[in-house]
Write a protein that holds these residues in place. Sequence first.
Motif, mmCIF file in Angstrom:
data_model
loop_
_atom_site.group_PDB
_atom_site.id
_atom_site.type_symbol
_atom_site.label_atom_id
_atom_site.label_comp_id
_atom_site.label_asym_id
_atom_site.label_seq_id
_atom_site.Cartn_x
_atom_site.Cartn_y
_atom_site.Cartn_z
ATOM 1 N N ASP A 40 0.829 -1.206 0.000
ATOM 2 C CA ASP A 40 0.000 0.000 0.000
ATOM 3 C C ASP A 40 0.862 1.254 0.000
ATOM 4 O O ASP A 40 0.602 2.202 -0.742
ATOM 5 N N THR A 43 2.597 1.641 -3.434
ATOM 6 C CA THR A 43 1.657 2.105 -4.447
ATOM 7 C C THR A 43 1.350 3.589 -4.271
ATOM 8 O O THR A 43 1.216 4.326 -5.254
ATOM 9 N N CYS A 53 5.381 -2.863 -6.694
ATOM 10 C CA CYS A 53 4.571 -2.888 -5.470
ATOM 11 C C CYS A 53 3.659 -4.111 -5.473
ATOM 12 O O CYS A 53 2.450 -4.008 -5.676
ATOM 13 N N ASN A 54 4.250 -5.267 -5.277
ATOM 14 C CA ASN A 54 3.516 -6.522 -5.325
ATOM 15 C C ASN A 54 4.085 -7.434 -4.247
ATOM 16 O O ASN A 54 5.298 -7.627 -4.179
#
Length: 87
Positions: A40, A43, A53-54
């Motif tokens: 979060d 991102t 961002c994973n």
Amino acid sequence: MKIIAALAIAATVTTSMIGLAQAASCRAQLGAAKAAILVDRCTEVSPATRPPCNADNPCELIISEIKRGCGLLAGGQPAAPTYCRNY
């Protein structure tokens, strides 16, 4: 000479990114809840069109993108989120 230096830097960065990509996923490293927080934040601050961002990526890669994004926001508008102070 500048081209050779640029190619050497690019090769080093690529090698580092490959090493990070082969590490364990952030979800496996920290658990789903903590990994979701990092995702979060990543991102929110990343200006990239396809940021890393994973939670399947290593935490180090996600954190490096948070640091980069926070650095770009430092002292500017919009203001960096308060959690950027931790990075």
